[in-house]
Design an enzyme around this catalytic site. Structure first.
Site, PDB file in Angstrom:
ATOM      1  N   LYS A   1       0.692  26.816  13.113  1.00 52.71           N
ATOM      2  CA  LYS A   1       1.877  27.768  13.214  1.00 52.71           C
ATOM      3  C   LYS A   1       2.624  27.384  14.476  1.00 52.71           C
ATOM      4  CE  LYS A   1       3.766  32.545  13.743  1.00 52.71           C
ATOM      5  NZ  LYS A   1       3.386  33.813  13.402  1.00 52.71           N
TER       6      LYS A   1
ATOM      7  N   ASP B   1       9.143  34.339  18.432  1.00 45.28           N
ATOM      8  CA  ASP B   1       9.085  35.105  17.647  1.00 45.28           C
ATOM      9  C   ASP B   1       9.850  36.631  17.729  1.00 45.28           C
ATOM     10  OD1 ASP B   1       8.932  36.588  15.113  1.00 45.28           O
ATOM     11  OD2 ASP B   1       6.824  36.657  15.312  1.00 45.28           O
TER      12      ASP B   1
ATOM     13  N   LYS C   1      11.512  42.887  16.774  1.00 50.48           N
ATOM     14  CA  LYS C   1      10.537  43.446  17.560  1.00 50.48           C
ATOM     15  C   LYS C   1      10.626  44.587  18.469  1.00 50.48           C
ATOM     16  CE  LYS C   1       7.018  39.623  16.881  1.00 50.48           C
ATOM     17  NZ  LYS C   1       6.063  40.390  16.023  1.00 50.48           N
TER      18      LYS C   1
ATOM     19  N   ARG D   1       3.782  32.993   7.869  1.00 48.84           N
ATOM     20  CA  ARG D   1       3.204  32.674   6.695  1.00 48.84           C
ATOM     21  C   ARG D   1       4.290  31.935   5.619  1.00 48.84           C
ATOM     22  NH1 ARG D   1       1.949  38.799   5.203  1.00 48.84           N
ATOM     23  NH2 ARG D   1       1.723  38.744   7.579  1.00 48.84           N
TER      24      ARG D   1
END
Ligand code: BES
Ligand code: MN
Ligand code: ZN
Length: 502
Positions: A260, A265, A272, A346
């Site tokens: 990954k 992120d 977040k 994912r």
């Protein structure tokens, strides 16, 4: 750092005395190298200060030489895991005490569960020494006297062969672990998909690894809708990094490693929190592990076919971001219903796992900082491992235990598939309940391993076996493990050792 194996201590090396509770310092192998006055001093020292577990005594002896006396607790409780920690601990004590050159007694690290394979113990120690001597200082103004690192460690033993070889192997592995840590530790603004790709090219070129980087246009042509969807919100374009290390037989099916590579992120529109976003520049740690596992295998001249695939993107919120509710069509034809833009790993891995099929691999291993839930399940000492093959999974657990790069199994059962079924797409990217998040992530990925697409009939197995390592628990170092703050370099050590022998 220099690590050498020797029978007698060289000049200028500070002897390290690792003492179990019942050990007498005058019986220690390094004691005989001291002069009479220093010997008396140490005997008296131990009389006055019994060296208990976790005690570290840096001492200057009457002759002026420095020694380190470290307590390592009860003999019966000493095992390979403690031996590895001790290896890191002595380097960290040496660094704190500014001791540049050390001599250690190999036999001090022997335990009931590692004495069978002393070459491996030598290898593992060398790796631990390298790891403990690492710190990410690139962005800090150096102290006037420079950064302090240990310069040389001399391992003293009578049994020279095997041990030397082990040390050489272990040192290479340790160095590559540290390079993976540097990539992961690099701040998000300086480690974009483009930079990660150029690092892969640079790292690979010396060791016969062919690196090819697909740009956005080529990713579009391959219809990798997952990667394109996640990267939409960022002004940094996605890259798909392909590394081919083909040193095995022509007919030998390769092992494909998938990492990954989310270079930052934010969570996307499902942004977040302050706590959650901290350290998310390390969300490409699976990718950096794959890059430096391949380099380690190259440097060790492993005669195998190994391929590395890294989908690299940045997950950002913006006017062009993908949205919750979007349905993405992946390379394999299956659609993903995006319930949460923060479950982005994912999604990009789905495309990479499909691409892996091109190689008709005998084994696919993906490595990803996939879920916070894996940390809730296991804490920070072991990554979660899932596999379609119990045998390979158990082997990885065993190898991890022996090299100090731990993985622990969680179930991959079809019953869990209910939890990732989509309403408006084939697969939903997050589970229906707040439970079992790490398992849901694995089950999601499994859907892209199992069959080619929902449209074609019947499952087309991708590989004879698949392994998923959710390395979120091991992304960053914890307290008391004698590693610098930041990336741990997991699971480079595990994968390199496993693949060398697979
Ligand atoms: N990169 C994170 C997982 C993570 C969290 C890694 C903490 C290392 C430390 C991943 O992309 C993520 O955000 N996962 C979500 C999934 C959820 C939205 C289904 C998570 O774990 O909360
Ligand atoms: Mn996320
Ligand atoms: Zn992520």
């Amino acid at each position: 750092m220099e690590i050498r194996v020797n029978k007698i201590i060289s000049k200028g090396m500070a002897p390290v005395f690792l003492l179990k509770d019942e050990d007498r310092i005058d019986r220690h192998r390094l004691f005989k190298f001291l002069n009479a006055e220093d010997k008396t001093y140490l005997i008296n020292f131990q009389k006055n200060f019994p060296v208990k577990k976790e005690h570290s005594h840096p001492l200057v002896l009457p002759s002026g030489i420095k020694v380190l006396v470290l307590g390592i607790g009860e003999r019966v409780k000493f095992n390979n895991r403690k031996a590895m920690l001790t290896g890191r601990r002595l380097v960290s004590v040496a660094r704190a005490e500014k001791v540049r050159n050390l001599a250690v007694n190999f036999d001090d690290f022997l335990a009931r569960d590692n004495r069978e394979n002393q070459k491996l113990l030598a290898q593992v120690l060398a790796t631990q020494f390298e790891m403990a001597n690492y710190e990410f200082v690139k962005y800090k103004t150096p102290q006037p006297e420079g950064w302090f690192f240990v310069q040389a460690i001399e391992i003293l033993t009578e049994k020279q062969n095997g041990i030397k070889e082990g040390v050489e192997i272990g040192q290479i592995i340790g160095e590559e672990i540290n390079k993976a840590r540097t990539l992961s530790n690099t701040p998000g603004s300086d480690m974009t998909p483009r930079v990660l790709a150029s690092e892969a090219i640079q790292a690979g070129e010396k060791y016969g690894i062919k690196v090819n980087v697909l740009d956005e246009k080529e990713i579009q042509e391959l219809k990798m809708g997952g990667i394109l969807g996640v990267s939409k919100g960022s002004s940094e374009k996605p890259k798909f990094i392909i590394m081919e290390y083909l040193r095995g037989g022509r007919g030998e099916k390769p092992v494909v490693l998938v990492g990954k590579g989310v270079t930052f992120d934010t969570g996307g529109l499902n942004l977040k929190t302050e706590n959650g976003i901290y350290e998310m520049h390390m969300d490409m740690s699976g990718g950096s592990a794959v890059i430096h596992t391949l380099v380690a295998l190259g440097r060790l001249r492993v005669k195998k076919n190994i391929v590395g695939l890294i989908p690299a993107v940045e997950n950002m919120p913006s006017g062009s971001s993908y949205h919750p509710g979007d349905v993405l069509t992946t390379m394999n034809g299956k659609t993903i219903e995006v319930l949460n833009t923060d479950a982005e790993g994912r999604i990009i891995l789905a495309d990479a796992l499909e691409y892996a099929k091109k190689y008709k691999p005998r084994l696919v291993i993906d490595v990803a900082t996939l879920t916070g839930a894996a940390m809730s399940a296991l804490g920070q000492r072991a990554s979660a491992i899932f596999s379609t093959s119990d045998k390979i999974r158990d082997r990885l657990v065993e190898v991890g235990e022996s090299v100090g790069d731990f993985v622990w199994p969680l179930p991959l059962w079809e019953e869990y598939e209910e939890d990732v079924k989509g309403t408006f797409g084939d697969v939903a990217n997050s589970g229906k309940t707040r439970y079992g998040g790490a398992i849901n992530g694995a089950i999601f990925l499994w859907q892209f391993i199992k069959s080619s697409s929902s449209v074609t009939s019947g499952p087309t197995p991708l590989a004879s076996a698949w392994v998923h390592i959710d390395m979120a628990p091991r992304m960053t170092a914890t307290e008391n493990e004698f590693l610098a703050k930041g990336s741990t370099g997991a699971p480079v050590g595990l994968l390199t050792e496993f693949l060398r022998k697979f």
